[in-house]
Design a protein around this motif. Structure first.
Motif, short mmCIF file in Angstrom:
data_model
loop_
_atom_site.label_atom_id
_atom_site.label_comp_id
_atom_site.label_asym_id
_atom_site.label_seq_id
_atom_site.Cartn_x
_atom_site.Cartn_y
_atom_site.Cartn_z
N LEU A 50 0.97 -1.39 -0.05
CA LEU A 50 -0.13 -0.24 -0.36
C LEU A 50 1.01 1.13 -0.11
O LEU A 50 0.49 2.51 -0.67
CB LEU A 50 -0.77 -0.09 1.10
CG LEU A 50 -2.07 -1.43 1.43
CD1 LEU A 50 -2.32 -0.95 2.68
CD2 LEU A 50 -2.76 -0.88 0.65
N VAL A 51 1.97 1.65 1.04
CA VAL A 51 2.63 2.77 0.82
C VAL A 51 4.24 2.63 -0.61
O VAL A 51 3.49 3.91 -0.70
CB VAL A 51 3.96 2.16 1.79
CG1 VAL A 51 4.82 3.37 1.75
CG2 VAL A 51 3.18 2.34 3.40
N PRO A 52 4.05 1.70 -1.13
CA PRO A 52 4.85 1.62 -2.62
C PRO A 52 3.69 2.27 -3.42
O PRO A 52 3.51 2.85 -4.00
CB PRO A 52 5.78 0.60 -2.89
CG PRO A 52 5.65 -0.29 -2.12
CD PRO A 52 4.58 0.41 -1.00
N LEU A 55 1.16 6.80 -7.02
CA LEU A 55 -0.38 6.98 -7.36
C LEU A 55 -0.13 8.93 -6.40
O LEU A 55 -0.41 9.84 -8.00
CB LEU A 55 -1.56 6.78 -6.92
CG LEU A 55 -1.94 4.98 -6.41
CD1 LEU A 55 -2.70 5.02 -5.72
CD2 LEU A 55 -2.91 5.24 -8.08
N ILE A 56 0.34 9.42 -5.71
CA ILE A 56 0.93 10.44 -5.84
C ILE A 56 1.18 12.06 -6.55
O ILE A 56 1.04 12.48 -8.20
CB ILE A 56 1.17 10.84 -4.28
CG1 ILE A 56 0.69 10.40 -3.70
CG2 ILE A 56 1.50 13.25 -4.30
CD1 ILE A 56 1.15 10.67 -1.51
N LEU A 78 1.49 12.73 -20.01
CA LEU A 78 0.94 11.42 -19.70
C LEU A 78 1.87 9.91 -20.03
O LEU A 78 1.55 9.77 -19.43
CB LEU A 78 -0.32 10.81 -20.93
CG LEU A 78 -1.31 9.54 -20.58
CD1 LEU A 78 -1.60 9.12 -19.14
CD2 LEU A 78 -2.02 9.86 -21.90
N GLY A 79 2.59 10.72 -20.44
CA GLY A 79 3.76 9.80 -21.16
C GLY A 79 4.53 9.30 -20.17
O GLY A 79 4.96 7.89 -19.74
N THR A 80 5.35 10.27 -19.29
CA THR A 80 6.17 10.44 -17.67
C THR A 80 5.15 9.70 -16.52
O THR A 80 5.84 8.33 -15.90
CB THR A 80 6.60 11.21 -17.56
OG1 THR A 80 7.48 12.15 -18.36
CG2 THR A 80 6.86 11.51 -15.68
N GLY A 81 3.80 9.80 -16.80
CA GLY A 81 3.34 8.90 -15.82
C GLY A 81 2.76 7.64 -16.14
O GLY A 81 3.04 6.86 -15.02
N ILE A 82 2.28 7.38 -17.64
CA ILE A 82 2.33 6.12 -17.84
C ILE A 82 3.91 4.97 -17.58
O ILE A 82 4.30 3.87 -17.06
CB ILE A 82 2.25 5.70 -19.53
CG1 ILE A 82 1.02 6.15 -19.33
CG2 ILE A 82 2.66 4.08 -19.47
CD1 ILE A 82 0.94 6.26 -21.36
#
Length: 381
Positions: free
Chosen positions: A150-152, A157-158, A169-173
Motif C-alpha cells: 500500500l505504501v509503494p 499514485l501521488i 501522460l508519457g511520464t505518468g505511464i
C-alpha cells in the motif's frame, strides 16, 4: 583477509579498490551515446555549437561530476537518504502544480531563476531509489501480503496523478510501468497483476472521456490513421516517417537531412532526435544506437544479477526498467507504433533534467556494482 571480508565495511574500501570494481563495460557505451548526442545536436543547430550542442556539452560535464560522485560514494549514503530524495522530488512535483512554468501547452517546468528543471524526470529515479529502500529487507512473508504494497502504491499514485494533470501522460505511464516492474521483481503475487490489468481495462472509458484532453485523444486516433489530418494531429508522425524513411540504409549524410535541416521535422533536438539520426545516418546509424541501448540494458541486468545485496539489486533492476521504458516509448512513438507523447530519448535528447537524472541513475548502478559484495544490514537505517 578475503576480498569479501575487506569490503564488508564500505568505509574500509579505498578509492583504488573502488576504481578496480568500476564497470567500464557500462561506462563506455554510456559515453558513446553521449558523444552521439553532441554530434547530432550540432547538426540540429545547423552546423553550429549553439543553441543545442554547446549547451548539452556543458550539461554532460556537470552531469559527469554527479555521476562520479554518486558512483564512488558510500552506498549507505543512498540507503539513508532514499526517502528524503523521494520527498524532495515529490515536493518539486507539487510545486510545479502551483507555480510551474507553462510551455507548449503543459505545466511541467519549475523555474529556479537561473535554470528551469522538469521535476517529473527526477521523480523516476527517486521512485526507484525509494522502492529499493522499501523492499530491500522485506522477507517472503511480508512480500506475500498485499498490505505491505500500500505504501509503494501511494508512492506511485501521488506523483502519477499530479504528472498526468500537467498534462504529461508519457511520464505518468513510465512511472506506472517502473513500479509494476519492481513489484514483479520483488515477487508480488501474480494474481494481483491480473486484477490490476482488469481494473485498468474497465477504467479505459472513464480515462478516455474524463481524464484525457482532446489533443491526447486525437493523438491516439492519429496512430491508427495518420494520413487523416496530415497538417494537424498527424503532422508530427508523418514528418517523422518521411524523414526516417528517406534516410534509407546509410542515410543522407551528416548535416544533409532535408526534413531536419529545413525544419520540417518538429522537435528534432528533443523528442524526435531518433528520426533525425535515422535521416542522416540511415538504418545503420539507428540500428547501431539500438544495439548500444540493448547492450546497456544487458549490462544493467548483469550488474543486478551479480550484486549480493538486495538494495543494489533493486537499484540496478529498477533503473534498467526506467532506461528501457525511456527508449522503447520514444522510438515506438517516432516510428508510429505508439501515440505521440513527450518522452525524451535517453542520453540523446536535448535537455538537462533528463540527462542529469539519468547520469545520477547510472551513478547509483555503478555504486551498487562497486559495493556488490557488501552485505548490508537494515540496522541503523
Amino acid at each position: 583477509m578475503s576480498t569479501t571480508t575487506r569490503v564488508s565495511n564500505a568505509n574500509m574500501m579505498t578509492l583504488t579498490e573502488k576504481l578496480s570494481r568500476f564497470s567500464w563495460v557500462l561506462f563506455i557505451p554510456m559515453c558513446v551515446v553521449l558523444f552521439f548526442s553532441v554530434i547530432v545536436l550540432f547538426s540540429a543547430g545547423g552546423g553550429s555549437w549553439v543553441p543545442f550542442a554547446l549547451s548539452q556539452l556543458s550539461k554532460i560535464i556537470f552531469g559527469m561530476f554527479i555521476f562520479f560522485f554518486v558512483s564512488f560514494s558510500n552506498i549507505k549514503t543512498w540507503i539513508k537518504s532514499a526517502y528524503f530524495i523521494y520527498a524532495v522530488a515529490l515536493i518539486m512535483i507539487i510545486m510545479v502544480t502551483f507555480v510551474g512554468d507553462v510551455g507548449m501547452g503543459a505545466q511541467r517546468w519549475l523555474s529556479l531563476g537561473f535554470i528551469n528543471i522538469q521535476p517529473s524526470e527526477f521523480i523516476k529515479i527517486a521512485l526507484v531509489l525509494a522502492l529499493a529502500r522499501y523492499f530491500a529487507w522485506a522477507n517472503s512473508v511480508e512480500l506475500s501480503q498485499f498490505k505491505n504494497y500500500l505504501v509503494p502504491i501511494l508512492m506511485l499514485l501521488i506523483p502519477f496523478i499530479l504528472i498526468c494533470a500537467q498534462p504529461d501522460l508519457g511520464t505518468g505511464i513510465s512511472l506506472a510501468l517502473i513500479t509494476v516492474g519492481m513489484f514483479y521483481i520483488v515477487g508480488a503475487n501474480k494474481k494481483w497483476f491480473l486484477i490490476a490489468g482488469l481494473i485498468g481495462i474497465l477504467a479505459l472509458p472513464g480515462i478516455w472521456y474524463g481524464a484525457m484532453h482532446d489533443y491526447q485523444r486525437n493523438r491516439v486516433i492519429t496512430l491508427f490513421n495518420p494520413e487523416a489530418d496530415v497538417r494537424g494531429a498527424g503532422y508530427q508522425i508523418n514528418q517523422a516517417k518521411i524523414a526516417f524513411g528517406s534516410g534509407g540504409i546509410v542515410g543522407k549524410g551528416y548535416m544533409h537531412g532535408t526534413q531536419s535541416q529545413q525544419s520540417f521535422l518538429p522537435e528534432k533536438q528533443t523528442d524526435f532526435i531518433f528520426t533525425m539520426l535515422g535521416e542522416e545516418f540511415g538504418f545503420m546509424g539507428a540500428f547501431m544506437l539500438l544495439m548500444i541501448y540493448t547492450f546497456i540494458v544487458i549490462m544493467l541486468f548483469w550488474a543486478a544479477k551479480t550484486c549480493r545485496n538486495r538494495f543494489g539489486q533493486l537499484i540496478c533492476f529498477g533503473f534498467m526498467l526506467n532506461f528501457f521504458i525511456y527508449y522503447f516509448i520514444n522510438i515506438s512513438m517516432v516510428l508510429g507504433i505508439l501515440p505521440t507523447v513527450g518522452v525524451p530519448l535517453p542520453l540523446m535528447s536535448f535537455g538537462g533534467s533528463s540527462l542529469i537524472s539519468l547520469l545520477f541513475g547510472f551513478g547509483l548502478c555503478q555504486n551498487a556494482h562497486i559495493h556488490k559484495d557488501q552485505q548490508l544490514s537494515s540496522k541503523g537505517f
